[in-house]
Structure formats: structure tokens, C-alpha cells
Design a protein around this motif. Structure first.
Motif: not given
Length: 148
Positions: A32-41, A43-52
């Protein structure tokens, strides 16, 4: 300025409900592909939706932005929400995330790389070799979906 920044100008730091996505990308070896974020944790790639934007569109966009990979077919794993996913950012902003999580084996192109902003490192892991510093969402994903 994006949707969330515009909304924050109106509501300040008060809690919001924000919709997001995460993608468990599985390679040909079952890693499984994981990413290390700025908080040091990790997790899987992802993020918030944009409008529409649909959740599938957001999933593909976020994966490309954060990992450099182009993905295709997505399989819905589950939706994660509730008090456990409350976030208070260092600037005081608060939100409850509702995260739609997908799985894919369909890597169509691109070159694996971190973006240096949201992803400090990206790496494939076997489930028995996961790093200790896992995000709460990914910990729940492993328990719920991968059965560890």
C-alpha cells in the motif's frame, strides 16, 4: 483563494464539517502506498473536495498532486466520520472530517514522487512492515478493511 479559505473568512475558526477522500493504492506486490505528512504521520494520499467536484474526481486529483501518480478505477471501501476525526489546526481552525476512502490497483501513469508540501515522503509498504507513526484514519482503515 479556495472555497475553504473563503468560508473561513465568514465563520472564523468555528467547527465545520468538511468532506474529503483518501485512496489506498495497492501495487502489483500487494503493498500500500503511504505518504508522510508534515505532522509526521503516515497515511493514504487524499484531501478535501473542491466545490462541484465528485469524490472520485477529488481522489484522482489529490493522488496526482501528492504522489505524481495517475490512477483509474476506484473501489469504495467505506466512509469514516465522527468525533474521532475532529481536527484542530495550529491556527485554531476546527473541523470534523467525513472521509470517503477508496482502493485502487489501477496505476495508469506518472512517476512516484512527494510534492514537498503535503507529502514529505511517499513509499509503498507491505502491511506487516508499516511504520509506527500512522494517522488515525489509516489505523482504522487497516483494522476495518485489511483485518490487522
Amino acid at each position: 483563494m479556495g472555497y475553504i479559505e473563503e468560508l473561513r473568512k465568514i465563520v472564523g475558526t468555528r467547527p465545520l464539517i468538511l468532506a474529503g477522500v483518501g485512496v489506498a493504492i495497492i501495487d502489483d506486490y500487494g503493498r500500500v502506498l503511504l505518504q508522510k505528512r508534515r505532522d509526521g504521520l503516515w497515511g493514504v494520499p487524499g484531501g478535501l473536495l473542491e466545490l462541484g467536484e465528485s469524490t472520485e474526481e477529488a481522489a484522482r486529483r489529490e493522488v496526482l498532486e501528492e504522489t505524481g501518480l495517475e490512477i483509474g478505477e476506484l473501489e469504495l471501501i467505506d466512509v469514516f466520520s465522527g468525533q474521532k476525526y475532529f481536527v484542530r489546526l495550529p491556527n485554531g481552525d476546527q473541523y470534523y472530517s467525513v472521509t470517503v476512502v477508496y482502493r485502487t490497483h489501477d496505476i495508469r501513469g506518472g512517476e512516484l514522487r512527494e510534492d514537498g508540501e503535503e507529502s514529505l515522503e511517499v513509499k509503498f509498504f507491505f502491511l506487516h512492515e508499516l511504520p509506527n507513526e500512522l494517522s488515525p484514519l489509516f489505523q482504522d482503515l487497516v483494522e476495518h478493511y485489511f483485518g490487522s
